[in-house]
Write a protein that holds these residues in place. Sequence first.
Motif, PDB file in Angstrom:
ATOM      1  N   PHE A 182      13.287 -10.061  13.394  1.00 12.85           N
ATOM      2  CA  PHE A 182      12.200 -10.085  12.821  1.00 12.85           C
ATOM      3  C   PHE A 182      12.501  -9.781  11.367  1.00 12.85           C
ATOM      4  O   PHE A 182      13.428  -9.109  11.039  1.00 12.85           O
ATOM      5  N   ALA A 183      11.432 -10.194  10.164  1.00 16.32           N
ATOM      6  CA  ALA A 183      11.791  -9.856   8.833  1.00 16.32           C
ATOM      7  C   ALA A 183      11.346  -8.283   8.724  1.00 16.32           C
ATOM      8  O   ALA A 183      10.108  -8.115   9.343  1.00 16.32           O
ATOM      9  N   THR A 184      12.072  -7.676   8.070  1.00 17.63           N
ATOM     10  CA  THR A 184      11.829  -6.075   8.055  1.00 17.63           C
ATOM     11  C   THR A 184      10.310  -5.920   6.945  1.00 17.63           C
ATOM     12  O   THR A 184      10.097  -6.550   5.996  1.00 17.63           O
ATOM     13  N   SER A 185       9.551  -5.294   7.471  1.00 21.22           N
ATOM     14  CA  SER A 185       8.342  -4.847   6.689  1.00 21.22           C
ATOM     15  C   SER A 185       8.323  -3.667   5.879  1.00 21.22           C
ATOM     16  O   SER A 185       8.751  -2.566   6.679  1.00 21.22           O
ATOM     17  N   ILE A 186       7.998  -3.560   4.632  1.00 18.63           N
ATOM     18  CA  ILE A 186       8.079  -2.121   3.851  1.00 18.63           C
ATOM     19  C   ILE A 186       6.731  -2.070   3.428  1.00 18.63           C
ATOM     20  O   ILE A 186       6.027  -2.923   2.693  1.00 18.63           O
ATOM     21  N   LEU A 187       6.025  -1.055   3.704  1.00 13.02           N
ATOM     22  CA  LEU A 187       4.700  -0.612   3.252  1.00 13.02           C
ATOM     23  C   LEU A 187       4.470   0.813   2.803  1.00 13.02           C
ATOM     24  O   LEU A 187       5.054   1.593   3.464  1.00 13.02           O
ATOM     25  N   GLY A 188       3.593   1.066   1.814  1.00  8.45           N
ATOM     26  CA  GLY A 188       3.498   2.741   1.798  1.00  8.45           C
ATOM     27  C   GLY A 188       2.550   2.729   0.348  1.00  8.45           C
ATOM     28  O   GLY A 188       1.795   1.773   0.067  1.00  8.45           O
ATOM     29  N   GLN A 189       2.718   3.911  -0.084  1.00 12.68           N
ATOM     30  CA  GLN A 189       1.978   4.539  -1.342  1.00 12.68           C
ATOM     31  C   GLN A 189       2.611   5.719  -1.922  1.00 12.68           C
ATOM     32  O   GLN A 189       3.301   6.518  -1.356  1.00 12.68           O
ATOM     33  N   SER A 190       2.441   5.485  -3.186  1.00 16.08           N
ATOM     34  CA  SER A 190       2.935   6.623  -4.072  1.00 16.08           C
ATOM     35  C   SER A 190       2.083   7.116  -5.000  1.00 16.08           C
ATOM     36  O   SER A 190       0.872   6.390  -5.316  1.00 16.08           O
ATOM     37  N   VAL A 191       1.959   8.439  -5.606  1.00 13.33           N
ATOM     38  CA  VAL A 191       1.023   9.186  -6.087  1.00 13.33           C
ATOM     39  C   VAL A 191       1.773   9.724  -7.369  1.00 13.33           C
ATOM     40  O   VAL A 191       2.643  10.688  -7.090  1.00 13.33           O
ATOM     41  N   TYR A 192       1.274   9.475  -8.692  1.00 14.26           N
ATOM     42  CA  TYR A 192       2.308  10.290  -9.723  1.00 14.26           C
ATOM     43  C   TYR A 192       1.596  10.066 -11.060  1.00 14.26           C
ATOM     44  O   TYR A 192       0.279   9.559 -11.034  1.00 14.26           O
ATOM     45  N   ARG A 193       2.050  10.764 -11.984  1.00 21.02           N
ATOM     46  CA  ARG A 193       1.148  10.795 -13.253  1.00 21.02           C
ATOM     47  C   ARG A 193       1.833   9.437 -14.160  1.00 21.02           C
ATOM     48  O   ARG A 193       2.980   9.266 -14.177  1.00 21.02           O
ATOM     49  N   GLU A 194       0.986   8.774 -14.595  1.00 19.00           N
ATOM     50  CA  GLU A 194       1.252   7.551 -15.495  1.00 19.00           C
ATOM     51  C   GLU A 194       1.750   7.844 -16.808  1.00 19.00           C
ATOM     52  O   GLU A 194       1.405   8.730 -17.523  1.00 19.00           O
ATOM     53  N   GLY A 195       2.965   7.079 -17.335  1.00 24.19           N
ATOM     54  CA  GLY A 195       3.752   7.404 -18.523  1.00 24.19           C
ATOM     55  C   GLY A 195       2.912   7.136 -19.457  1.00 24.19           C
ATOM     56  O   GLY A 195       2.731   8.121 -20.616  1.00 24.19           O
ATOM     57  N   SER A 196       2.694   5.768 -19.715  1.00 24.88           N
ATOM     58  CA  SER A 196       1.992   5.511 -21.226  1.00 24.88           C
ATOM     59  C   SER A 196       0.652   5.974 -21.540  1.00 24.88           C
ATOM     60  O   SER A 196       0.190   6.348 -22.664  1.00 24.88           O
ATOM     61  N   ASN A 197      -0.196   6.217 -20.436  1.00 26.47           N
ATOM     62  CA  ASN A 197      -1.456   6.748 -20.472  1.00 26.47           C
ATOM     63  C   ASN A 197      -1.567   8.158 -20.171  1.00 26.47           C
ATOM     64  O   ASN A 197      -2.733   8.808 -20.382  1.00 26.47           O
ATOM     65  N   ASN A 198      -0.571   8.857 -19.713  1.00 27.77           N
ATOM     66  CA  ASN A 198      -0.548  10.127 -19.267  1.00 27.77           C
ATOM     67  C   ASN A 198      -1.700  10.641 -18.423  1.00 27.77           C
ATOM     68  O   ASN A 198      -2.347  11.724 -18.465  1.00 27.77           O
ATOM     69  N   VAL A 199      -2.208   9.784 -17.435  1.00 34.82           N
ATOM     70  CA  VAL A 199      -3.158   9.870 -16.459  1.00 34.82           C
ATOM     71  C   VAL A 199      -2.321   9.988 -14.968  1.00 34.82           C
ATOM     72  O   VAL A 199      -1.452   9.167 -14.983  1.00 34.82           O
ATOM     73  N   TYR A 200      -3.276  10.431 -13.939  1.00 38.50           N
ATOM     74  CA  TYR A 200      -2.787  10.229 -12.477  1.00 38.50           C
ATOM     75  C   TYR A 200      -3.098   8.968 -11.955  1.00 38.50           C
ATOM     76  O   TYR A 200      -4.352   8.461 -12.319  1.00 38.50           O
ATOM     77  N   GLY A 201      -2.535   8.470 -11.182  1.00 37.09           N
ATOM     78  CA  GLY A 201      -3.014   7.235 -10.488  1.00 37.09           C
ATOM     79  C   GLY A 201      -2.095   7.282  -8.843  1.00 37.09           C
ATOM     80  O   GLY A 201      -1.339   8.054  -8.819  1.00 37.09           O
ATOM     81  N   PHE A 202      -2.412   6.058  -8.242  1.00 40.68           N
ATOM     82  CA  PHE A 202      -1.762   5.764  -6.923  1.00 40.68           C
ATOM     83  C   PHE A 202      -1.382   4.351  -7.123  1.00 40.68           C
ATOM     84  O   PHE A 202      -1.834   3.507  -7.908  1.00 40.68           O
ATOM     85  N   LEU A 203      -0.433   4.071  -6.210  1.00 43.82           N
ATOM     86  CA  LEU A 203       0.163   2.507  -6.159  1.00 43.82           C
ATOM     87  C   LEU A 203       0.324   2.232  -4.552  1.00 43.82           C
ATOM     88  O   LEU A 203       1.247   3.152  -4.029  1.00 43.82           O
ATOM     89  N   ASN A 204      -0.192   1.134  -4.151  1.00 46.91           N
ATOM     90  CA  ASN A 204      -0.129   0.630  -2.740  1.00 46.91           C
ATOM     91  C   ASN A 204       0.974  -0.387  -2.645  1.00 46.91           C
ATOM     92  O   ASN A 204       0.997  -1.204  -3.817  1.00 46.91           O
TER      93      ASN A 204
END
Length: 206
Positions: free
Chosen positions: A146-168
Amino acid sequence: DDAINSEHYTDGSIDTAHIGDNQVTAAKATGVGGLSLVTSFTPSSEGSTIVVDNCFTSTYDRYVVYCERLRNGNDAARLEVYLRTGGSSGSDSGNLGGAYLGYRYNNQSISGSYSNSSNAIIAHNIKNDYYYNLMMDFIQPYDSAFATSILGQSVYREGSNNVYGFLNFGYQPDNTVSHTGFAITLSAGNFNQTNSTIKVYGITDS
Protein backbone atom coordinates in the motif's frame (compact mmCIF):
# COMPACT_ATOMS: atom_id res chain seq x y z
CA ASP A 1 -1.29 -11.58 57.11
CA ASP A 2 -3.98 -10.68 54.54
CA ALA A 3 -1.78 -11.40 51.49
CA ILE A 4 -2.48 -14.45 49.34
CA ASN A 5 -0.41 -16.17 46.71
CA SER A 6 -1.53 -16.87 43.15
CA GLU A 7 -2.24 -20.54 43.96
CA HIS A 8 -5.18 -19.43 46.13
CA TYR A 9 -7.25 -17.64 43.49
CA THR A 10 -8.45 -18.29 39.94
CA ASP A 11 -8.36 -16.10 36.83
CA GLY A 12 -10.92 -13.29 36.95
CA SER A 13 -11.62 -13.70 40.66
CA ILE A 14 -10.18 -10.31 41.76
CA ASP A 15 -12.42 -7.27 41.29
CA THR A 16 -11.01 -3.83 40.51
CA ALA A 17 -11.80 -2.51 44.01
CA HIS A 18 -9.01 -4.75 45.35
CA ILE A 19 -6.35 -3.60 42.87
CA GLY A 20 -4.22 -0.70 44.09
CA ASP A 21 -3.63 2.21 41.70
CA ASN A 22 0.15 1.84 41.97
CA GLN A 23 0.00 -1.88 41.23
CA VAL A 24 -0.71 -1.33 37.51
CA THR A 25 2.58 -0.29 35.94
CA ALA A 26 3.12 1.35 32.55
CA ALA A 27 4.40 -1.96 31.19
CA LYS A 28 1.19 -3.72 32.20
CA ALA A 29 -0.93 -0.96 30.64
CA THR A 30 0.87 -0.94 27.27
CA GLY A 31 -1.64 -1.40 24.47
CA VAL A 32 -4.64 -0.63 26.66
CA GLY A 33 -6.97 1.91 25.12
CA GLY A 34 -5.75 1.32 21.56
CA LEU A 35 -2.37 3.10 21.79
CA SER A 36 1.01 1.54 22.44
CA LEU A 37 4.07 3.75 22.88
CA VAL A 38 6.71 2.92 20.27
CA THR A 39 9.25 5.65 20.99
CA SER A 40 9.51 8.92 22.89
CA PHE A 41 12.56 11.15 22.85
CA THR A 42 13.90 14.68 23.10
CA PRO A 43 16.46 15.75 20.46
CA SER A 44 19.93 15.88 21.98
CA SER A 45 21.05 18.95 20.02
CA GLU A 46 19.74 21.81 17.90
CA GLY A 47 19.62 21.32 14.16
CA SER A 48 17.45 21.79 11.08
CA THR A 49 16.13 18.21 10.96
CA ILE A 50 14.73 15.70 13.45
CA VAL A 51 14.95 12.12 12.16
CA VAL A 52 12.86 9.30 13.64
CA ASP A 53 14.12 5.95 12.32
CA ASN A 54 12.97 2.37 13.02
CA CYS A 55 9.58 3.45 14.40
CA PHE A 56 7.44 1.76 11.72
CA THR A 57 7.37 -2.04 11.66
CA SER A 58 5.00 -4.85 10.77
CA THR A 59 3.61 -4.75 14.34
CA TYR A 60 1.12 -1.97 13.56
CA ASP A 61 -0.66 -0.71 10.44
CA ARG A 62 -1.44 2.72 11.89
CA TYR A 63 0.61 5.18 13.93
CA VAL A 64 -0.05 8.55 15.56
CA VAL A 65 2.80 11.01 16.19
CA TYR A 66 2.87 14.01 18.53
CA CYS A 67 5.51 16.72 18.05
CA GLU A 68 5.44 19.01 21.08
CA ARG A 69 7.23 22.26 21.98
CA LEU A 70 8.88 22.81 18.60
CA ARG A 71 10.50 26.23 18.11
CA ASN A 72 12.34 27.83 15.19
CA GLY A 73 15.31 30.19 15.14
CA ASN A 74 14.49 31.69 11.72
CA ASP A 75 11.34 33.71 11.15
CA ALA A 76 8.85 32.57 8.46
CA ALA A 77 10.46 29.14 8.02
CA ARG A 78 8.37 26.21 6.80
CA LEU A 79 8.24 22.85 8.57
CA GLU A 80 8.20 19.89 6.19
CA VAL A 81 7.95 16.11 6.48
CA TYR A 82 9.53 13.32 4.48
CA LEU A 83 9.57 9.53 4.73
CA ARG A 84 12.53 7.21 5.27
CA THR A 85 13.22 3.60 4.40
CA GLY A 86 15.84 1.04 5.41
CA GLY A 87 16.24 2.05 9.06
CA SER A 88 18.96 4.30 10.47
CA SER A 89 21.41 3.22 7.76
CA GLY A 90 18.77 3.68 5.05
CA SER A 91 17.78 6.63 2.91
CA ASP A 92 15.18 9.34 2.42
CA SER A 93 12.12 8.40 0.38
CA GLY A 94 10.34 11.08 -1.64
CA ASN A 95 7.68 11.25 -4.38
CA LEU A 96 5.11 12.84 -2.05
CA GLY A 97 1.90 14.22 -3.48
CA GLY A 98 -1.03 15.90 -1.79
CA ALA A 99 -2.11 19.23 -0.38
CA TYR A 100 -2.40 21.46 2.68
CA LEU A 101 -5.16 23.83 3.68
CA GLY A 102 -5.22 26.12 6.69
CA TYR A 103 -6.79 29.17 8.22
CA ARG A 104 -5.45 32.05 10.26
CA TYR A 105 -6.75 35.12 12.05
CA ASN A 106 -8.69 37.76 10.11
CA ASN A 107 -10.23 35.31 7.61
CA GLN A 108 -7.03 34.48 5.78
CA SER A 109 -6.59 31.05 4.20
CA ILE A 110 -3.38 29.12 3.55
CA SER A 111 -3.18 26.47 0.82
CA GLY A 112 -0.86 24.63 -1.53
CA SER A 113 -0.24 21.30 -3.21
CA TYR A 114 2.53 18.92 -4.33
CA SER A 115 3.25 16.24 -6.87
CA ASN A 116 6.34 13.97 -6.64
CA SER A 117 8.05 16.15 -4.02
CA SER A 118 10.81 14.99 -1.67
CA ASN A 119 9.36 17.04 1.25
CA ALA A 120 5.86 18.34 2.02
CA ILE A 121 4.73 21.26 4.20
CA ILE A 122 3.13 20.52 7.58
CA ALA A 123 3.43 24.05 9.06
CA HIS A 124 3.72 27.18 6.94
CA ASN A 125 5.53 30.50 7.53
CA ILE A 126 6.17 29.95 11.26
CA LYS A 127 6.98 32.78 13.65
CA ASN A 128 10.40 32.34 15.25
CA ASP A 129 10.91 31.91 19.01
CA TYR A 130 7.31 30.78 19.62
CA TYR A 131 6.50 27.21 20.62
CA TYR A 132 4.14 25.22 18.43
CA ASN A 133 2.74 21.68 18.23
CA LEU A 134 1.45 19.23 15.68
CA MET A 135 0.12 15.71 15.29
CA MET A 136 0.33 13.29 12.37
CA ASP A 137 -1.20 9.95 11.45
CA PHE A 138 0.76 7.47 9.35
CA ILE A 139 -1.39 4.73 7.81
CA GLN A 140 0.21 1.51 6.53
CA PRO A 141 3.73 2.94 6.31
CA TYR A 142 5.54 -0.41 6.52
CA ASP A 143 3.40 -2.61 4.26
CA SER A 144 4.78 -2.26 0.72
CA ALA A 145 1.47 -3.45 -0.73
CA PHE A 146 0.00 0.00 0.00
CA ALA A 147 1.01 3.63 -0.45
CA THR A 148 1.74 5.28 2.91
CA SER A 149 -0.78 7.93 3.97
CA ILE A 150 0.30 10.96 6.02
CA LEU A 151 -2.36 13.25 7.48
CA GLY A 152 -2.48 15.67 10.36
CA GLN A 153 -2.74 19.18 11.73
CA SER A 154 -0.39 21.83 13.14
CA VAL A 155 -1.15 24.93 15.23
CA TYR A 156 1.35 27.80 15.33
CA ARG A 157 1.94 31.56 15.23
CA GLU A 158 2.29 32.74 11.65
CA GLY A 159 5.45 34.66 10.78
CA SER A 160 4.66 37.43 8.32
CA ASN A 161 1.36 38.49 9.93
CA ASN A 162 2.20 37.56 13.55
CA VAL A 163 -1.19 35.88 14.05
CA TYR A 164 -2.23 32.36 15.08
CA GLY A 165 -3.59 29.75 12.73
CA PHE A 166 -3.75 26.07 11.89
CA LEU A 167 -2.84 23.88 8.93
CA ASN A 168 -4.41 20.58 7.86
CA PHE A 169 -2.48 18.36 5.46
CA GLY A 170 -2.62 15.03 3.66
CA TYR A 171 0.01 13.30 1.50
CA GLN A 172 0.83 10.01 -0.19
CA PRO A 173 3.99 8.97 -2.06
CA ASP A 174 3.75 7.94 -5.70
CA ASN A 175 5.09 4.48 -4.81
CA THR A 176 4.49 1.52 -2.47
CA VAL A 177 7.81 1.45 -0.61
CA SER A 178 8.11 -0.05 2.88
CA HIS A 179 8.81 2.95 5.11
CA THR A 180 10.58 2.51 8.44
CA GLY A 181 10.65 6.11 9.66
CA PHE A 182 10.17 9.78 8.92
CA ALA A 183 11.80 13.16 9.49
CA ILE A 184 10.67 16.74 10.03
CA THR A 185 12.88 19.49 8.64
CA LEU A 186 12.95 23.29 8.46
CA SER A 187 13.21 25.16 5.17
CA ALA A 188 15.61 27.65 6.81
CA GLY A 189 17.62 27.79 10.04
CA ASN A 190 17.49 25.41 13.00
CA PHE A 191 15.25 24.39 15.85
CA ASN A 192 16.61 26.66 18.59
CA GLN A 193 15.93 24.57 21.70
CA THR A 194 16.26 20.97 22.86
CA ASN A 195 13.15 20.44 25.00
CA SER A 196 10.95 19.30 22.12
CA THR A 197 9.33 15.88 22.53
CA ILE A 198 8.56 13.46 19.71
CA LYS A 199 6.19 10.63 20.64
CA VAL A 200 5.20 7.79 18.31
CA TYR A 201 2.31 5.44 19.19
CA GLY A 202 1.17 2.31 17.40
CA ILE A 203 -2.60 1.89 17.18
CA THR A 204 -3.75 -1.56 18.26
CA ASP A 205 -6.68 -3.36 16.66
CA SER A 206 -8.17 -4.49 19.98
